[in-house]
Design a protein around this motif. Structure first.
Motif, PDB file in Angstrom:
ATOM      1  N   GLY A 114       0.713  -1.745   0.190  1.00  0.00           N
ATOM      2  CA  GLY A 114      -0.119  -0.285  -0.081  1.00  0.00           C
ATOM      3  C   GLY A 114       0.632   1.339   0.083  1.00  0.00           C
ATOM      4  O   GLY A 114       0.514   2.259   0.294  1.00  0.00           O
ATOM      5  N   GLN A 115       2.217   1.060  -0.579  1.00  0.00           N
ATOM      6  CA  GLN A 115       2.915   2.502   0.434  1.00  0.00           C
ATOM      7  C   GLN A 115       3.765   2.562  -1.781  1.00  0.00           C
ATOM      8  O   GLN A 115       4.611   3.264  -1.631  1.00  0.00           O
ATOM      9  CB  GLN A 115       4.012   2.205   1.040  1.00  0.00           C
ATOM     10  CG  GLN A 115       2.947   2.014   2.502  1.00  0.00           C
ATOM     11  CD  GLN A 115       3.860   1.998   3.835  1.00  0.00           C
ATOM     12  OE1 GLN A 115       5.668   2.647   3.801  1.00  0.00           O
ATOM     13  NE2 GLN A 115       3.647   0.987   4.632  1.00  0.00           N
ATOM     14  N   TYR A 116       3.616   1.308  -1.923  1.00  0.00           N
ATOM     15  CA  TYR A 116       4.723   1.508  -3.395  1.00  0.00           C
ATOM     16  C   TYR A 116       4.667   2.018  -4.054  1.00  0.00           C
ATOM     17  O   TYR A 116       3.262   2.401  -4.310  1.00  0.00           O
ATOM     18  CB  TYR A 116       6.063   0.124  -3.180  1.00  0.00           C
ATOM     19  CG  TYR A 116       5.082  -1.186  -3.652  1.00  0.00           C
ATOM     20  CD1 TYR A 116       5.225  -1.142  -4.999  1.00  0.00           C
ATOM     21  CD2 TYR A 116       4.754  -1.803  -2.956  1.00  0.00           C
ATOM     22  CE1 TYR A 116       3.704  -2.383  -5.649  1.00  0.00           C
ATOM     23  CE2 TYR A 116       4.004  -2.519  -2.967  1.00  0.00           C
ATOM     24  CZ  TYR A 116       3.151  -2.635  -4.616  1.00  0.00           C
ATOM     25  OH  TYR A 116       2.704  -4.214  -4.625  1.00  0.00           O
ATOM     26  N   ILE A 117       4.900   2.341  -5.224  1.00  0.00           N
ATOM     27  CA  ILE A 117       4.270   3.076  -7.017  1.00  0.00           C
ATOM     28  C   ILE A 117       5.162   2.359  -7.751  1.00  0.00           C
ATOM     29  O   ILE A 117       5.718   2.136  -7.856  1.00  0.00           O
ATOM     30  CB  ILE A 117       5.427   5.162  -7.289  1.00  0.00           C
ATOM     31  CG1 ILE A 117       4.820   5.891  -6.260  1.00  0.00           C
ATOM     32  CG2 ILE A 117       4.557   4.959  -8.483  1.00  0.00           C
ATOM     33  CD1 ILE A 117       6.020   6.973  -6.230  1.00  0.00           C
ATOM     34  N   LEU A 118       4.532   1.848  -8.373  1.00  0.00           N
ATOM     35  CA  LEU A 118       4.151   0.055  -8.806  1.00  0.00           C
ATOM     36  C   LEU A 118       4.558   1.206 -10.300  1.00  0.00           C
ATOM     37  O   LEU A 118       3.570   1.931 -10.864  1.00  0.00           O
ATOM     38  CB  LEU A 118       2.921  -0.205  -9.398  1.00  0.00           C
ATOM     39  CG  LEU A 118       3.510  -1.328  -9.810  1.00  0.00           C
ATOM     40  CD1 LEU A 118       4.733  -2.426 -10.136  1.00  0.00           C
ATOM     41  CD2 LEU A 118       1.911  -2.289 -10.151  1.00  0.00           C
ATOM     42  N   ALA A 119       5.847   1.124 -11.670  1.00  0.00           N
ATOM     43  CA  ALA A 119       6.057   1.732 -12.566  1.00  0.00           C
ATOM     44  C   ALA A 119       6.075   0.793 -13.193  1.00  0.00           C
ATOM     45  O   ALA A 119       6.455  -0.359 -13.415  1.00  0.00           O
ATOM     46  CB  ALA A 119       6.898   2.838 -12.436  1.00  0.00           C
TER      47      ALA A 119
END
Ligand code: FSX
Ligand code: SF4
Ligand code: F3S
Length: 362
Positions: A114-119
């Motif tokens: 719930g905290q990371y950015i997925l590129a």
């Protein structure tokens, strides 16, 4: 719970002065397309927000998007990767590989749920249960769904991730598509372009990192600050278009004089991107400036829109070009603008006349 560093904490660790930190914040504010009024908010966020964890995965594509990203000049991609984000996993940029690398991906997903950015770069291959694109022993569809369901937000980098790209060109043998239907209800930011402009890529990830939310988006899910104008609206050849001066082929006198490339297939009138403003590689150039027509690489399905060198097949008359796209500010012919346009056109006419004279003398 482990306290994660902010950008300011990291500057302190590295002995970077407050002055340099503020200068970085000014650069970030401009990179994100924000006005200088927002500087104090950027500084506050950079002091307090933990550096974002980024997981970057690749589906069906050519890796051109990552290649573009590493050429970001402002900020330098190396600064971004080493100081401004925590890039935990990237198929192209990570030195690690194999089972330990895949185990690290799963640990990162679990640790930063719930905290990371997925590129995401590249299309999703959907045919035959996705077997045409595998990653770490799984189909890419599996990896994408799993990584997206635990992400804070998802960024689709490149036309392939946004709408399928070259893999989805007819007859699309692998059933490739954009990632949208695989990311559930997560906020999705579309950053099209084949590839996207490096500074647009860094600007978008830093916006999400510092503000924990997507930048303002248009109806296609694209950040408005980078996709609010057509190439045609910011093109320095536009005065020639308005004056009806067109190159007819790539080595005629009109092409040499820098006339409009519309008749050579330019898709600038229907393409939204920042190439005319930001340009590429430290503002050096962009396709039209290098003498090539825009092929509309940030448009969905641009591969299937007919030959790149034909005039926009959908529009017969030159005048129709201005009906392409929505919200165009009509070119003003008043005052300074008219003078500037007239000067450029006159110069162009002179150049062509001189070129023709030169040709006749040979
Ligand atoms: Fe696609 Fe990006 Fe074009 Fe290539 O990863 S947008 S084919 S530049 O590399 O996905
Ligand atoms: Fe520029 Fe293309 Fe528009 Fe001509 S048609 S003004 S070259 S964007
Ligand atoms: Fe692509 Fe056209 Fe820009 S081809 S790089 S959108 S000028």
């Amino acid at each position: 719970m482990e306290k994660r560093e902010s950008l300011w904490d990291r500057c302190l660790d590295k002995g970077i002065s407050r002055r340099s930190f503020i200068k970085s914040c000014v650069a970030l504010t401009s990179l994100m397309g924000l006005s200088t009024d927002c500087l104090s908010k950027v500084v506050e966020a950079a002091e307090a927000k933990p550096l974002p964890v980024v997981i970057w995965i690749h589906g069906h594509e050519c890796t051109g998007c990552d290649e573009s990203f590493i050429r970001s000049a402002s900020p330098l991609a190396s600064d971004l990767v080493l100081s401004q984000i925590d890039l935990e996993y990237d198929h192209l940029l990570s030195a690690a590989c194999g089972a330990p690398f895949e185990a690290h991906l799963e640990e990162t997903i679990q640790k930063y749920k719930g905290q990371y950015i997925l590129a995401v770069e590249g299309a999703v291959s959907t045919k035959d249960n996705g077997i045409f694109c595998m990653s770490g022993g799984h189909t890419f569809t599996h990896l994408l769904r799993h990584a997206a369901e635990n992400a804070m937000a998802v960024i689709a980098y490149g036309t392939c991730a946004v709408s399928g790209g070259i893999q989805a060109a007819a007859p699309n043998p692998t059933g490739s598509s954009g990632i949208k239907m695989f990311v559930g209800n997560k906020p999705l930011i579309n950053v099209p372009g084949c590839p996207p402009i490096p500074e647009v890529m860094t600007g978008v990830v830093m916006h999400v990192a510092l503000f924990g939310a997507a930048p303002p988006l248009d109806g296609e899910g694209r950040p408005k600050q980078f996709y609010g104008n057509r190439i045609h609206d910011t093109c320095y050849r536009r005065p020639f278009f308005d004056a009806g001066l067109f190159a007819e082929n790539y080595d005629d006198a009109g092409a040499k004089a820098g006339w409009c490339l519309y008749k050579l297939g330019c898709r600038g009138p229907e393409t939204y991107n920042s190439c005319g403003n930001i340009r590429w590689y430290q503002g050096m150039s962009y396709p039209i400036q290098s003498g090539a027509a825009c092929i509309g690489c940030s448009n969905p399905h641009f591969w299937d829109e007919g030959s790149f060198s034909d005039r926009l097949p959908k529009y017969d008359k030159i005048g129709d070009a201005d009906k392409i796209g929505v919200g165009l500010a009509v070119m003003t012919t008043a005052g300074v603008a008219a003078h500037a346009v007239a000067s450029v056109v006159q110069k162009g006419q002179r150049d062509v006349q001189e070129a023709q004279k030169g040709g006749a003398a040979e």
